[in-house]
Design a protein around this motif. Structure first.
Motif, PDB file in Angstrom:
ATOM      1  N   GLU A   1      51.413  51.956  48.490  1.00  0.00           N
ATOM      2  CA  GLU A   1      50.802  52.218  49.795  1.00  0.00           C
ATOM      3  C   GLU A   1      51.823  52.744  50.786  1.00  0.00           C
ATOM      4  O   GLU A   1      51.545  53.644  51.579  1.00  0.00           O
ATOM      5  N   LYS A   2      53.017  52.211  50.729  1.00  0.00           N
ATOM      6  CA  LYS A   2      54.067  52.687  51.634  1.00  0.00           C
ATOM      7  C   LYS A   2      54.397  54.154  51.382  1.00  0.00           C
ATOM      8  O   LYS A   2      54.538  54.946  52.309  1.00  0.00           O
ATOM      9  N   LEU A   3      54.492  54.493  50.115  1.00  0.00           N
ATOM     10  CA  LEU A   3      54.780  55.891  49.767  1.00  0.00           C
ATOM     11  C   LEU A   3      53.659  56.797  50.226  1.00  0.00           C
ATOM     12  O   LEU A   3      53.890  57.912  50.695  1.00  0.00           O
ATOM     13  N   SER A   4      52.383  56.325  50.147  1.00  0.00           N
ATOM     14  CA  SER A   4      51.230  57.128  50.565  1.00  0.00           C
ATOM     15  C   SER A   4      51.259  57.383  52.053  1.00  0.00           C
ATOM     16  O   SER A   4      50.972  58.481  52.510  1.00  0.00           O
ATOM     17  N   ARG A   5      51.617  56.309  52.811  1.00  0.00           N
ATOM     18  CA  ARG A   5      51.665  56.485  54.282  1.00  0.00           C
ATOM     19  C   ARG A   5      52.749  57.493  54.655  1.00  0.00           C
ATOM     20  O   ARG A   5      52.546  58.348  55.521  1.00  0.00           O
ATOM     21  N   GLU A   6      53.877  57.412  54.050  1.00  0.00           N
ATOM     22  CA  GLU A   6      54.960  58.357  54.374  1.00  0.00           C
ATOM     23  C   GLU A   6      54.555  59.783  54.021  1.00  0.00           C
ATOM     24  O   GLU A   6      54.898  60.732  54.733  1.00  0.00           O
ATOM     25  N   LEU A   7      53.786  59.941  52.922  1.00  0.00           N
ATOM     26  CA  LEU A   7      53.324  61.269  52.541  1.00  0.00           C
ATOM     27  C   LEU A   7      52.366  61.848  53.560  1.00  0.00           C
ATOM     28  O   LEU A   7      52.407  63.030  53.888  1.00  0.00           O
ATOM     29  N   GLN A   8      51.471  60.981  54.122  1.00  0.00           N
ATOM     30  CA  GLN A   8      50.526  61.445  55.141  1.00  0.00           C
ATOM     31  C   GLN A   8      51.268  61.897  56.389  1.00  0.00           C
ATOM     32  O   GLN A   8      50.899  62.892  57.032  1.00  0.00           O
ATOM     33  N   VAL A   9      52.313  61.158  56.758  1.00  0.00           N
ATOM     34  CA  VAL A   9      53.092  61.544  57.943  1.00  0.00           C
ATOM     35  C   VAL A   9      53.705  62.930  57.739  1.00  0.00           C
ATOM     36  O   VAL A   9      53.685  63.771  58.647  1.00  0.00           O
ATOM     37  N   LEU A  10      54.235  63.171  56.554  1.00  0.00           N
ATOM     38  CA  LEU A  10      54.847  64.488  56.256  1.00  0.00           C
ATOM     39  C   LEU A  10      53.814  65.605  56.302  1.00  0.00           C
ATOM     40  O   LEU A  10      54.081  66.699  56.808  1.00  0.00           O
ATOM     41  N   ASP A  11      52.584  65.343  55.789  1.00  0.00           N
ATOM     42  CA  ASP A  11      51.540  66.367  55.817  1.00  0.00           C
ATOM     43  C   ASP A  11      51.165  66.712  57.252  1.00  0.00           C
ATOM     44  O   ASP A  11      50.936  67.875  57.590  1.00  0.00           O
ATOM     45  N   GLY A  12      51.057  65.719  58.109  1.00  0.00           N
ATOM     46  CA  GLY A  12      50.708  65.973  59.521  1.00  0.00           C
ATOM     47  C   GLY A  12      51.753  66.827  60.194  1.00  0.00           C
ATOM     48  O   GLY A  12      51.431  67.730  60.975  1.00  0.00           O
ATOM     49  N   ALA A  13      53.016  66.531  59.922  1.00  0.00           N
ATOM     50  CA  ALA A  13      54.085  67.310  60.543  1.00  0.00           C
ATOM     51  C   ALA A  13      54.018  68.766  60.087  1.00  0.00           C
ATOM     52  O   ALA A  13      54.242  69.673  60.889  1.00  0.00           O
ATOM     53  N   ASN A  14      53.663  68.983  58.825  1.00  0.00           N
ATOM     54  CA  ASN A  14      53.567  70.359  58.323  1.00  0.00           C
ATOM     55  C   ASN A  14      52.455  71.119  59.029  1.00  0.00           C
ATOM     56  O   ASN A  14      52.609  72.297  59.369  1.00  0.00           O
ATOM     57  N   ILE A  15      51.290  70.457  59.257  1.00  0.00           N
ATOM     58  CA  ILE A  15      50.154  71.124  59.912  1.00  0.00           C
ATOM     59  C   ILE A  15      50.510  71.500  61.330  1.00  0.00           C
ATOM     60  O   ILE A  15      50.189  72.595  61.820  1.00  0.00           O
ATOM     61  N   GLN A  16      51.160  70.592  62.073  1.00  0.00           N
ATOM     62  CA  GLN A  16      51.545  70.888  63.455  1.00  0.00           C
ATOM     63  C   GLN A  16      52.510  72.071  63.523  1.00  0.00           C
ATOM     64  O   GLN A  16      52.434  72.912  64.428  1.00  0.00           O
ATOM     65  N   SER A  17      53.410  72.113  62.561  1.00  0.00           N
ATOM     66  CA  SER A  17      54.372  73.214  62.559  1.00  0.00           C
ATOM     67  C   SER A  17      53.668  74.544  62.349  1.00  0.00           C
ATOM     68  O   SER A  17      54.012  75.539  62.972  1.00  0.00           O
TER      69      SER A  17
END
Length: 894
Positions: free
Chosen positions: A190-206
């Motif tokens: 679950e921790k790895l999944s949350r960190e992955l979601q954070v990275l995806d959001g940052a990519n979309i904003q960029s």
């Protein structure tokens, strides 16, 4: 198959730092009993090494073992047998061909595909794939970079791949950052999944933030396009303005091109005219020299030579295309041709006159040479003609017909001149050999026809006692007794105060000097003429013979050309052969004259062949060192064959005369004539053949002669009636041994030992047979004593035998007092003296041997008396000292 692959990777290849990429289950073709696996592997360390490994199950268990490995770079050919039909057979060509049968076609194709990929990546297409489906290879072709795609292929081929060290390290760091990674895997996920979601959001904003910048960039591009349109409009206006200028410049350029073309043509025309003028203009001085030049003076010859060279250069100039069409060039060429023809005729006529004039001058000096054994010197003639050598070279290159005509005229005239000189020279040599009077010599110098010369020579040969009565030295010595030979020898000494052998030596020495002088005169004459021919006619003496002359050449007629199939005459290809043919024509009389001289020398004395063989061999050897194919070398070589034949004939005659020897029945034999003749021959031959080139011929002759001597000595000894056989053998083989020991002939060492052995054996045999039993009754008595001892009677008991008691012994001994013994020895000495000849002087040797044999018998008798009659006091009535005194007294009295 996957399980087996993992097992092989784990048990065999991982310990060796290798990765297993492909595997195929195979067995050898024709042998389907034992299966094995072929594995394609690569090393994990760089540089990468690719191998094909054969793995086999162990006979002692279920584990696999590595049997053999081949480097992929050693693989030359992969043969799949059939590219269309499914076939499990395939071949791998390493250092030898390995034939395999796969368990299935799919495994075989997968394995071959893997090999092809590894070849593409690591070996750069060095392996030849035969009978492999193109689809199979095309499917394996990478579409991107070699390394990345091939790596992907390897991952596709290999389902299982271990983590490398970097990947293991990253996983460990990530797991250390989460304490619950090991205790609670779901929390860690679950921790790895949350960190992955954070990275995806940052990519979309960029991505959303970059949209504004894209719009700005598009506006800038639109403005840039507008500026480009404006620039194109300006360029179009500029181009219209320059168009008129371009047309004017084109007109100026065309005008300049025409001017340049005109100047170029004028320069070329001037160059052509200068070329023709410079190369085809002959100076007036040269023309005058060719037409009127003096060919008799040195200055005139030099001027004509320079003019001829200049004319040749003008005629041989390489004209450029079109020059031969010019009328002036044709006229100049015709003028040159006329000049050449005129000068060639003038030169040929003058040289013919020179040949004739020089020949007459040479003939005028011929008489003074005819008395002496010398040949006229042609050096002045050659020196004068060599002034025309360059002109002859010019004539050879410009008018070969006239050159050949001059060559033929030279040969015809010089052959007649040399024939007169050489025949007169040989006549003088024959006169000197036969020793005729001065009047005969003067008569020999008078002019005479060839038939008269021949008749006169025959009369000389018939009138000379030396010639008609002379044969070999064996013929001179008839087979006589030693006394007859001595009386004949003494009569010769009384007549001329010189022995027959001295006369022979003097005659042979004289012949040797004359023959050497003949060869010494001929050799420089031929060499000088050959050197002159090569220089005057410009022929190469040492040119390699490129082709043998297969066409017939008429030497006597002087034809030095060969007929072509078209009928035209072509020059001889080999100039060296032309020299040889000219020499043969000019000196055609040398070989017959030499053969006649050799025949005369052989008739005078057959031993002259020894001198001739040595001299001729030396001159042939010298000539061959200068030029093996020259006329002199060939001629002397032919004559040498005749000399060698005469030498062999001389040896054969001596052997035949040995076999024909007949001995006198009324006189003792002594030293046989052919034994003395062999000594004379060997002594003469050793003095002649010292340091000679043909020593091998003499050694062969020695072997034949000595064998003939041995055989015929024994033959004569067997036939002898007056002289005992042992005496004949002993004396003659002693003489042979003494001769061989004195001369030290290395090739006859074995015969020398054999002669010594025969001499020793027959000496002993003669001593024993001649001495016999001088004390005959005493010998018979002791023979009876030895017979009793042989029958078993003890030696000390022999004296008790009635027939052999002491009284009988004393009675026999009394019959041989010293006086009787001396008388018997004296008679024996006279008998031996009667048998032996005085020439060999072996009487004292034989007498000493008989004395030793008699003493040996005496000692034998004394020994028997001491052993069989001990203490009897019986002794011989004479002692050993008495025997020595008797023998010495007898020898001194005689």
């Amino acid at each position: 198959m996957t399980a087996i692959k993992h097992a092989l990777q784990r048990d065999i290849f991982t310990p060796n730092d290798e990765r297993l990429l492909s595997i195929v289950n195979v067995c050898k073709a024709g042998k389907k009993k034992k299966n094995c696996f072929l594995c394609a592997t690569v090393t994990t360390e760089r540089p990468v090494q690719v191998k094909v490994v054969k793995v086999k199950k162990s006979d002692k268990g279920d584990f696999y073992k590595r049997q053999i490995a081949w480097a992929l770079r050693d693989l030359a050919v992969v043969d799949a047998k059939d590219a269309i039909k499914e076939n499990p057979d395939f071949d791998l060509h390493f250092e030898k061909i390995y034939k395999w049968v796969a368990s299935s076609t799919a495994e075989k194709n997968a394995f071959i595909s893997c090999i092809w990929k590894l070849n593409q990546r690591y070996l750069r297409k060095k392996i030849d794939f035969v009978n492999v489906s193109s689809q199979l290879l095309e499917e394996s072709v990478p579409s991107g970079e070699n390394q990345s795609v091939t790596g992907g292929d390897e991952e596709a081929v290999d389902e299982y791949q271990e983590l490398n060290a970097r990947e293991e390290q990253d996983i460990e760091i990530m797991m250390e950052g989460c304490e619950c990674a090991i205790s609670n895997a779901e929390a860690f996920a679950e921790k790895l999944s949350r960190e992955l979601q954070v990275l995806d959001g940052a990519n979309i904003q960029s991505i959303m933030a970059s949209e504004k910048q894209v719009n700005i960039l598009m506006q800038l591009l639109d403005e840039a396009l507008k500026e480009v349109d404006q620039i194109e409009l300006k360029l179009s206006s500029y181009e219209e303005m320059l168009q008129s200028v371009k047309e004017q410049m084109d007109q100026i350029s065309e005008s300049n091109h025409l001017i340049h073309l005109s100047n170029t043509n004028n320069v070329k025309l001037l160059s052509e005219i200068e070329f023709l003028v410079n190369h085809m203009d002959l100076a007036k001085g040269h023309i005058k020299a060719l037409q009127e030049g003096d060919l008799a003076s040195s200055r005139g010859i030099e001027a004509c030579t320079n003019a001829a060279d200049a004319l040749l250069q003008c005629m041989n100039v390489a004209l450029r295309p079109g020059h031969d069409m010019l009328l002036a060039v044709k006229q100049q060429q015709q003028r040159f041709s006329d000049l050449r023809e005129h000068f060639a005729r003038r030169l040929a006529s003058h040289l013919n006159n020179v040949f004739v004039q020089q020949g007459h001058d040479q003939s005028s000096t011929l008489a003074q040479h005819s008395v002496e054994l010398t040949l006229p010197n042609h050096h002045p003639f050659h020196r004068d003609l060599l002034r025309y050598a360059k002109l002859m070279e010019w004539l050879k290159s410009t008018d070969h017909g006239k050159y050949e005509g001059l060559t033929k005229n030279y040969m015809d005239y010089l052959s007649r001149l040399y024939e007169r000189e050489i025949k007169d020279f040989f006549e003088v040599a024959k006169i000197k050999m036969t020793g005729t009077t001065k009047e005969s010599k003067k008569f020999a110098t008078l002019p005479r026809k060839e038939s008269a010369v021949k008749q006169e020579t025959e009369s000389l040969h018939g009138s000379s006692g030396k010639l008609t009565g002379s044969t070999s030295s064996l013929n001179k010595l008839s087979v006589q007794s030693s006394g007859n030979r001595r009386s004949q020898s003494s009569s010769l000494l009384d007549m001329g105060n010189m022995s027959a052998s001295d006369l022979d030596v003097a005659d042979r020495t004289k012949f040797d000097k004359i023959f050497e002088q003949v060869l010494s005169e001929l050799e420089p004459l031929c060499l000088a003429e050959q050197d002159f021919i090569s220089k005057f006619f410009k022929l190469q003496q040492h040119q390699n013979m490129s082709a043998s002359m297969t066409e017939a050449e008429d030497v006597d007629g002087g034809s030095l050309t060969r007929q072509h199939s078209s009928g035209t005459l072509l020059p001889i290809s080999s100039e060296k052969d032309m020299i040889r043919q000219m020499m043969i024509k000019i000196f055609r009389c040398i070989e017959p004259e030499l053969n006649n001289l050799i025949a005369l020398g052989d008739k005078i004395d057959s031993f002259n062949s020894l001198y001739m063989l040595v001299k001729m061999s030396h001159h042939v050897w010298t000539a061959q060192n200068v030029d093996p194919a020259s006329f002199l070398s060939t001629t002397l070589g032919n004559v040498l064959v005749t000399v060698k034949r005469n030498f062999d004939k001389c040896i054969s005659n001596q052997i035949r005369q040995m076999e024909e020897v007949k001995i006198s029945k009324k006189s003792k034999v002594g030293i046989l004539p052919f034994v003395a003749e062999f000594e004379e021959f060997a002594g003469l031959a050793e003095s002649i053949f010292k340091n000679a080139e043909r020593r091998g011929d003499l050694d062969k002759a020695y072997t034949k002669l000595i064998r003939g001597v041995f055989v015929n000595v024994e033959k004569v000894a067997n036939e002898s009636q007056k002289t005992p056989r042992d005496v004949v053998m002993m004396e003659n083989f002693h003489h042979i041994f003494a001769t061989l020991s004195r001369l030290k002939i290395s090739c006859l060492e074995a015969e020398k030992k054999e002669a010594k052995q025969k001499y020793t054996d027959h000496l002993q045999s003669y001593v024993i047979s001649s001495l016999g039993q001088p004390l005959e009754k005493l010998n018979h008595f002791f023979e009876g004593v030895e017979a009793r001892v042989a029958q078993g009677v003890r030696e000390e008991e022999v004296s008790y035998q009635l027939a052999f008691n002491k009284q009988e012994l004393r009675k026999v001994i009394k019959e041989y007092p010293g006086k009787e013994v001396k008388k018997g020895l004296d008679n024996l000495y006279k008998k031996v003296d009667k048998h032996l000849c005085e020439e060999e002087n072996l009487l004292q040797v034989v007498w000493h041997s008989m004395q030793d044999e008699f003493i040996r018998q005496y000692k034998h008798f004394e020994g028997l008396i001491a052993r069989c009659y001990p203490g009897s006091g019986v002794t011989m009535e004479f002692t050993i000292q008495d025997i020595l005194d008797y023998c010495s007294s007898i020898a001194q009295s005689h």
